[in-house]
Design an enzyme around this catalytic site. Sequence first.
Site, PDB file in Angstrom:
ATOM      1  N   ASP A  52       3.521  -2.449   0.036  1.00  0.00           N
ATOM      2  CA  ASP A  52       3.485  -3.764  -0.584  1.00  0.00           C
ATOM      3  C   ASP A  52       2.125  -4.404  -0.340  1.00  0.00           C
ATOM      4  O   ASP A  52       1.765  -4.698   0.805  1.00  0.00           O
ATOM      5  CB  ASP A  52       4.590  -4.648  -0.004  1.00  0.00           C
ATOM      6  CG  ASP A  52       4.618  -6.010  -0.655  1.00  0.00           C
ATOM      7  OD1 ASP A  52       5.250  -6.135  -1.722  1.00  0.00           O
ATOM      8  OD2 ASP A  52       3.997  -6.947  -0.116  1.00  0.00           O
ATOM      9  N   TYR A  57      -4.131 -10.915  -0.156  1.00  0.00           N
ATOM     10  CA  TYR A  57      -4.378 -10.337   1.162  1.00  0.00           C
ATOM     11  C   TYR A  57      -5.834  -9.909   1.351  1.00  0.00           C
ATOM     12  O   TYR A  57      -6.262  -9.655   2.481  1.00  0.00           O
ATOM     13  CB  TYR A  57      -3.466  -9.130   1.403  1.00  0.00           C
ATOM     14  CG  TYR A  57      -1.994  -9.403   1.262  1.00  0.00           C
ATOM     15  CD1 TYR A  57      -1.470 -10.702   1.301  1.00  0.00           C
ATOM     16  CD2 TYR A  57      -1.094  -8.353   1.079  1.00  0.00           C
ATOM     17  CE1 TYR A  57      -0.117 -10.938   1.147  1.00  0.00           C
ATOM     18  CE2 TYR A  57       0.268  -8.585   0.941  1.00  0.00           C
ATOM     19  CZ  TYR A  57       0.743  -9.871   0.968  1.00  0.00           C
ATOM     20  OH  TYR A  57       2.092 -10.095   0.821  1.00  0.00           O
ATOM     21  N   LYS A  82       0.314  -8.052  -6.352  1.00  0.00           N
ATOM     22  CA  LYS A  82       0.737  -9.342  -6.887  1.00  0.00           C
ATOM     23  C   LYS A  82      -0.458 -10.143  -7.398  1.00  0.00           C
ATOM     24  O   LYS A  82      -1.534 -10.140  -6.774  1.00  0.00           O
ATOM     25  CB  LYS A  82       1.442 -10.161  -5.793  1.00  0.00           C
ATOM     26  CG  LYS A  82       2.480  -9.399  -4.998  1.00  0.00           C
ATOM     27  CD  LYS A  82       3.045 -10.225  -3.854  1.00  0.00           C
ATOM     28  CE  LYS A  82       3.846  -9.374  -2.883  1.00  0.00           C
ATOM     29  NZ  LYS A  82       2.984  -8.557  -2.011  1.00  0.00           N
ATOM     30  N   HIS A 117       2.790 -13.896  -7.638  1.00  0.00           N
ATOM     31  CA  HIS A 117       2.947 -14.136  -6.202  1.00  0.00           C
ATOM     32  C   HIS A 117       3.612 -15.471  -5.873  1.00  0.00           C
ATOM     33  O   HIS A 117       4.419 -15.543  -4.945  1.00  0.00           O
ATOM     34  CB  HIS A 117       1.581 -14.060  -5.516  1.00  0.00           C
ATOM     35  CG  HIS A 117       1.665 -13.684  -4.067  1.00  0.00           C
ATOM     36  ND1 HIS A 117       0.652 -13.060  -3.397  1.00  0.00           N
ATOM     37  CD2 HIS A 117       2.652 -13.841  -3.148  1.00  0.00           C
ATOM     38  CE1 HIS A 117       0.997 -12.839  -2.142  1.00  0.00           C
ATOM     39  NE2 HIS A 117       2.214 -13.315  -1.971  1.00  0.00           N
ATOM     40  N   SER A 148       7.637 -13.402  -6.893  1.00  0.00           N
ATOM     41  CA  SER A 148       7.661 -13.614  -5.451  1.00  0.00           C
ATOM     42  C   SER A 148       7.686 -15.107  -5.168  1.00  0.00           C
ATOM     43  O   SER A 148       6.990 -15.881  -5.844  1.00  0.00           O
ATOM     44  CB  SER A 148       6.411 -12.967  -4.823  1.00  0.00           C
ATOM     45  OG  SER A 148       6.369 -13.153  -3.426  1.00  0.00           O
ATOM     46  N   PRO A 198      10.206  -9.873   7.409  1.00  0.00           N
ATOM     47  CA  PRO A 198      11.596  -9.671   7.832  1.00  0.00           C
ATOM     48  C   PRO A 198      11.803  -9.666   9.340  1.00  0.00           C
ATOM     49  O   PRO A 198      12.938  -9.776   9.799  1.00  0.00           O
ATOM     50  CB  PRO A 198      11.937  -8.291   7.243  1.00  0.00           C
ATOM     51  CG  PRO A 198      10.621  -7.577   7.163  1.00  0.00           C
ATOM     52  CD  PRO A 198       9.635  -8.654   6.807  1.00  0.00           C
ATOM     53  N   LEU A 199      10.713  -9.558  10.114  1.00  0.00           N
ATOM     54  CA  LEU A 199      10.852  -9.527  11.573  1.00  0.00           C
ATOM     55  C   LEU A 199      10.450 -10.847  12.226  1.00  0.00           C
ATOM     56  O   LEU A 199      10.277 -10.924  13.438  1.00  0.00           O
ATOM     57  CB  LEU A 199      10.034  -8.365  12.155  1.00  0.00           C
ATOM     58  CG  LEU A 199      10.471  -6.974  11.675  1.00  0.00           C
ATOM     59  CD1 LEU A 199       9.603  -5.892  12.295  1.00  0.00           C
ATOM     60  CD2 LEU A 199      11.945  -6.725  11.990  1.00  0.00           C
ATOM     61  N   GLY A 200      10.335 -11.889  11.433  1.00  0.00           N
ATOM     62  CA  GLY A 200      10.035 -13.202  11.987  1.00  0.00           C
ATOM     63  C   GLY A 200      11.218 -13.757  12.768  1.00  0.00           C
ATOM     64  O   GLY A 200      12.370 -13.403  12.535  1.00  0.00           O
ATOM     65  N   LYS A 239       6.029  -4.661   9.025  1.00  0.00           N
ATOM     66  CA  LYS A 239       4.622  -4.296   9.220  1.00  0.00           C
ATOM     67  C   LYS A 239       4.357  -4.225  10.704  1.00  0.00           C
ATOM     68  O   LYS A 239       4.836  -5.058  11.468  1.00  0.00           O
ATOM     69  CB  LYS A 239       3.728  -5.355   8.565  1.00  0.00           C
ATOM     70  CG  LYS A 239       2.251  -5.151   8.736  1.00  0.00           C
ATOM     71  CD  LYS A 239       1.533  -6.457   8.494  1.00  0.00           C
ATOM     72  CE  LYS A 239       1.841  -7.478   9.586  1.00  0.00           C
ATOM     73  NZ  LYS A 239       1.091  -8.736   9.441  1.00  0.00           N
ATOM     74  N   ARG A 245       6.062   1.710  16.580  1.00  0.00           N
ATOM     75  CA  ARG A 245       6.935   0.659  16.039  1.00  0.00           C
ATOM     76  C   ARG A 245       7.094   0.805  14.521  1.00  0.00           C
ATOM     77  O   ARG A 245       8.144   0.452  13.974  1.00  0.00           O
ATOM     78  CB  ARG A 245       6.410  -0.720  16.430  1.00  0.00           C
ATOM     79  CG  ARG A 245       6.684  -1.067  17.894  1.00  0.00           C
ATOM     80  CD  ARG A 245       6.537  -2.535  18.178  1.00  0.00           C
ATOM     81  NE  ARG A 245       5.162  -2.985  18.075  1.00  0.00           N
ATOM     82  CZ  ARG A 245       4.287  -2.959  19.072  1.00  0.00           C
ATOM     83  NH1 ARG A 245       4.654  -2.478  20.258  1.00  0.00           N
ATOM     84  NH2 ARG A 245       3.059  -3.389  18.911  1.00  0.00           N
TER      85      ARG A 245
END
Length: 268
Positions: A52, A57, A82, A117, A148, A198-200, A239, A245
Amino acid sequence: MKNIKLNDHVEIEIVGSGTNTYGKEGNEFKGALRGDTEEIDWAIDNGYRHFDSAQLYNNEEVVGDGLAKSSVPREEFFITTKLNTMEGYHGADWAHAEIEKSLEKLQTDYFDTFLIHFPWDDNDEIIEAWSILEDYYDRGVFKSIGVSNFEKEHLDLILEHGKVKPVVNQIKSNVGNWNDELIDYNKKNDIATIAWGPLGGLEGDAEKVLDEIGGKYGKTPAQVVLRYQIERDVIVIPKSHNKDRQAQSLDIFDFELTEEDRKRINAL
């Protein structure tokens, strides 16, 4: 790996790799490019094929270089980028030019998905931008198109005026902000959800609960969260700047959460 079939029948891997700080000094979003593709190389070695990216970015070339130099054929990768509308839309000529830059930086002649975006405060312009994506879709340059950070009213605009339904809506969904209502709306309209960040929120009491749940399965809190998301058919793009990890984020297909687990996680 589990795949999700999008509403245009294109299949997307349910776990992909985020990239927004890859190849940057200090692993910082605004960091200068280091000139290497280390994190992309690791991700490919770990088995990631869904990547992605985004114009915003400012490192599409890092992703492009990493994918191009690998031994994996282009058709085995699923590449998303995006259109940078964070500061609005600057006309059709601008959009076409930005799209061509992305194709060049990512060293490809097509994108598997291309997204707008961010929405902005001009419905006519949003409809125009979507029609440009539809043109690239019709020509096969974009295999699928989506959005998005769109809320219900923005999706309704596209659904009412567009010829092609968005295949995905990439939104924030993590501990403390699962965004259930919007995910349900996406699903109702046959639009897949991709969770960014997603890992926030993996800290404090939430982390303790997730660690307790993960202990039953020999999994980390991060793996529990990712498993929770994919069990409700939410695509995730974790990420990491650590190769091990990165691998752990793919190692989530050998266990299943109980209904009680899911209730506890949803309450975080």
